[in-house]
Design an enzyme around this catalytic site. Sequence first.
Site, PDB file in Angstrom:
ATOM      1  N   ASN A   1     -15.315  23.035  16.201  1.00  0.00           N
ATOM      2  CA  ASN A   1     -13.737  22.748  15.732  1.00  0.00           C
ATOM      3  C   ASN A   1     -13.394  23.813  14.758  1.00  0.00           C
ATOM      4  O   ASN A   1     -14.028  23.682  13.356  1.00  0.00           O
ATOM      5  CB  ASN A   1     -13.348  21.417  14.863  1.00  0.00           C
ATOM      6  CG  ASN A   1     -11.861  21.654  14.300  1.00  0.00           C
ATOM      7  OD1 ASN A   1     -11.448  22.574  14.256  1.00  0.00           O
ATOM      8  ND2 ASN A   1     -11.133  20.358  14.277  1.00  0.00           N
TER       9      ASN A   1
ATOM     10  N   TYR B   1      -2.845  15.786   9.686  1.00  0.00           N
ATOM     11  CA  TYR B   1      -4.671  15.912   9.936  1.00  0.00           C
ATOM     12  C   TYR B   1      -4.936  14.430   9.190  1.00  0.00           C
ATOM     13  O   TYR B   1      -6.129  13.840  10.087  1.00  0.00           O
ATOM     14  CB  TYR B   1      -4.930  17.422   9.481  1.00  0.00           C
ATOM     15  CG  TYR B   1      -4.943  18.194   9.983  1.00  0.00           C
ATOM     16  CD1 TYR B   1      -5.104  18.908  10.879  1.00  0.00           C
ATOM     17  CD2 TYR B   1      -4.163  18.961   9.002  1.00  0.00           C
ATOM     18  CE1 TYR B   1      -4.826  19.969  11.343  1.00  0.00           C
ATOM     19  CE2 TYR B   1      -4.073  20.718   9.290  1.00  0.00           C
ATOM     20  CZ  TYR B   1      -4.330  21.067  10.416  1.00  0.00           C
ATOM     21  OH  TYR B   1      -3.977  22.553  10.956  1.00  0.00           O
TER      22      TYR B   1
ATOM     23  N   ARG C   1      -5.484  17.819   2.761  1.00  0.00           N
ATOM     24  CA  ARG C   1      -4.423  18.478   3.560  1.00  0.00           C
ATOM     25  C   ARG C   1      -3.057  17.986   4.541  1.00  0.00           C
ATOM     26  O   ARG C   1      -4.053  17.213   4.759  1.00  0.00           O
ATOM     27  CB  ARG C   1      -5.576  19.723   4.642  1.00  0.00           C
ATOM     28  CG  ARG C   1      -5.384  20.825   4.957  1.00  0.00           C
ATOM     29  CD  ARG C   1      -6.496  21.035   6.339  1.00  0.00           C
ATOM     30  NE  ARG C   1      -6.217  22.736   6.985  1.00  0.00           N
ATOM     31  CZ  ARG C   1      -6.769  22.638   7.384  1.00  0.00           C
ATOM     32  NH1 ARG C   1      -7.547  22.225   8.060  1.00  0.00           N
ATOM     33  NH2 ARG C   1      -5.875  23.489   8.389  1.00  0.00           N
TER      34      ARG C   1
ATOM     35  N   HIS D   1      -9.813  19.823  18.890  1.00  0.00           N
ATOM     36  CA  HIS D   1      -8.954  19.872  17.374  1.00  0.00           C
ATOM     37  C   HIS D   1      -8.294  18.569  17.403  1.00  0.00           C
ATOM     38  O   HIS D   1      -8.244  17.934  17.738  1.00  0.00           O
ATOM     39  CB  HIS D   1      -7.876  20.783  17.511  1.00  0.00           C
ATOM     40  CG  HIS D   1      -8.406  21.824  17.792  1.00  0.00           C
ATOM     41  ND1 HIS D   1      -8.514  23.133  16.874  1.00  0.00           N
ATOM     42  CD2 HIS D   1      -9.272  22.904  19.265  1.00  0.00           C
ATOM     43  CE1 HIS D   1      -9.278  24.463  17.719  1.00  0.00           C
ATOM     44  NE2 HIS D   1      -9.518  24.450  19.087  1.00  0.00           N
TER      45      HIS D   1
ATOM     46  N   PRO E   1     -13.236  26.422   8.320  1.00  0.00           N
ATOM     47  CA  PRO E   1     -12.993  26.425   7.116  1.00  0.00           C
ATOM     48  C   PRO E   1     -11.479  24.797   6.873  1.00  0.00           C
ATOM     49  O   PRO E   1     -10.079  24.651   7.308  1.00  0.00           O
ATOM     50  CB  PRO E   1     -12.012  27.940   7.511  1.00  0.00           C
ATOM     51  CG  PRO E   1     -11.972  28.056   8.478  1.00  0.00           C
ATOM     52  CD  PRO E   1     -13.357  27.192   9.327  1.00  0.00           C
ATOM     53  N   ASN E   2     -11.760  24.550   5.909  1.00  0.00           N
ATOM     54  CA  ASN E   2     -10.590  23.831   5.108  1.00  0.00           C
ATOM     55  C   ASN E   2     -10.302  22.611   5.909  1.00  0.00           C
ATOM     56  O   ASN E   2      -9.701  21.664   5.562  1.00  0.00           O
ATOM     57  CB  ASN E   2      -8.813  24.249   5.953  1.00  0.00           C
ATOM     58  CG  ASN E   2      -8.793  25.792   4.537  1.00  0.00           C
ATOM     59  OD1 ASN E   2      -9.155  25.687   4.401  1.00  0.00           O
ATOM     60  ND2 ASN E   2      -8.128  26.838   5.731  1.00  0.00           N
TER      61      ASN E   2
ATOM     62  N   ALA F   1      -9.265  27.353  11.885  1.00  0.00           N
ATOM     63  CA  ALA F   1      -8.396  28.995  11.502  1.00  0.00           C
ATOM     64  C   ALA F   1      -9.080  29.897  12.302  1.00  0.00           C
ATOM     65  O   ALA F   1      -8.584  30.573  13.438  1.00  0.00           O
ATOM     66  CB  ALA F   1      -8.210  28.817  10.503  1.00  0.00           C
TER      67      ALA F   1
ATOM     68  N   ARG G   1       1.987  23.125  18.871  1.00  0.00           N
ATOM     69  CA  ARG G   1       2.406  23.376  17.162  1.00  0.00           C
ATOM     70  C   ARG G   1       2.962  25.088  17.210  1.00  0.00           C
ATOM     71  O   ARG G   1       3.636  25.430  18.360  1.00  0.00           O
ATOM     72  CB  ARG G   1       1.240  23.392  16.639  1.00  0.00           C
ATOM     73  CG  ARG G   1       0.784  21.637  16.286  1.00  0.00           C
ATOM     74  CD  ARG G   1      -0.679  22.041  15.186  1.00  0.00           C
ATOM     75  NE  ARG G   1      -0.468  22.297  13.600  1.00  0.00           N
ATOM     76  CZ  ARG G   1      -1.282  22.669  13.464  1.00  0.00           C
ATOM     77  NH1 ARG G   1      -2.650  22.441  13.243  1.00  0.00           N
ATOM     78  NH2 ARG G   1      -0.667  23.121  11.751  1.00  0.00           N
TER      79      ARG G   1
ATOM     80  N   GLU H   1     -14.945  22.207  22.041  1.00  0.00           N
ATOM     81  CA  GLU H   1     -13.987  22.904  21.664  1.00  0.00           C
ATOM     82  C   GLU H   1     -12.783  21.507  20.870  1.00  0.00           C
ATOM     83  O   GLU H   1     -12.553  20.804  22.081  1.00  0.00           O
ATOM     84  CB  GLU H   1     -13.842  23.557  21.633  1.00  0.00           C
ATOM     85  CG  GLU H   1     -12.306  23.822  20.491  1.00  0.00           C
ATOM     86  CD  GLU H   1     -11.680  25.142  21.513  1.00  0.00           C
ATOM     87  OE1 GLU H   1     -11.236  25.949  22.982  1.00  0.00           O
ATOM     88  OE2 GLU H   1     -10.626  25.873  21.254  1.00  0.00           O
TER      89      GLU H   1
HETATM   90  C1  DQA Z   1      -7.411  23.020  14.281  1.00  0.00           C
HETATM   91  C2  DQA Z   1      -5.824  23.678  14.266  1.00  0.00           C
HETATM   92  C3  DQA Z   1      -6.218  24.696  13.590  1.00  0.00           C
HETATM   93  O1  DQA Z   1      -4.574  25.509  13.783  1.00  0.00           O
HETATM   94  C4  DQA Z   1      -5.778  24.746  12.276  1.00  0.00           C
HETATM   95  O2  DQA Z   1      -6.229  26.269  11.992  1.00  0.00           O
HETATM   96  C5  DQA Z   1      -6.874  23.812  12.009  1.00  0.00           C
HETATM   97  C6  DQA Z   1      -7.386  22.415  12.144  1.00  0.00           C
HETATM   98  C7  DQA Z   1      -7.943  21.032  14.400  1.00  0.00           C
HETATM   99  O3  DQA Z   1      -8.621  20.404  14.351  1.00  0.00           O
HETATM  100  O4  DQA Z   1      -6.503  20.288  14.286  1.00  0.00           O
HETATM  101  O5  DQA Z   1      -7.699  24.372  10.804  1.00  0.00           O
HETATM  102  O6  DQA Z   1      -8.062  23.610  14.279  1.00  0.00           O
END
Ligand code: DQA
Length: 139
Positions: A73, A22, A17, A99, A9-10, A76, A106, A97
């Site tokens: 990835n 990011y 964003r 990120h 998501p997002n 959240a 963070r 995985e």
């Molecule tokens: C994320 C890190 C997560 O904590 C966050 O909720 C994201 C993006 C990253 O790519 O850094 O949406 O996965």
Amino acid sequence: MKILVINGPNLNMLGIREPGIYGDRSFAALEKFIKDSAAELNIEVSLFQSNHEGEIVDVIQSAYGVFDGIVINPAAYTHTSVAILDALKAVGLPTVEVHLSDINSREEFRRFSYVSLAAKKTICGMGFDGYREALEYFC
Ligand code: DQA
């Protein structure tokens, strides 16, 4: 080799964003980066993004017997989803995985990852390059 790349998501809002965290490159740019990296590494890649936990569970299940590995990835859902962890364990495919940001530097709640419990490797804080490193893991 066939690898499924899942973004949660997002991540479709990249570029808009929180660019301080990011970056200012778009999600389309990330997808192009992943496709180009895969082509250079001779990997057949399939890309999936969803804002919905159940859809991510569905796509992980449908990867069984079709893909050789998963790059994910979970965004959240990293920090909340036992369902995604269980789906990864159910199919048993090697998983990396990724990120974009460094989740360990963070907020406290980002430090725990359910998905890490099923992942062979976790890459964080490398931006787009983390996805390339994840693909390289499978080579
Ligand atoms: C994320 C890190 C997560 O904590 C966050 O909720 C994201 C993006 C990253 O790519 O850094 O949406 O996965």
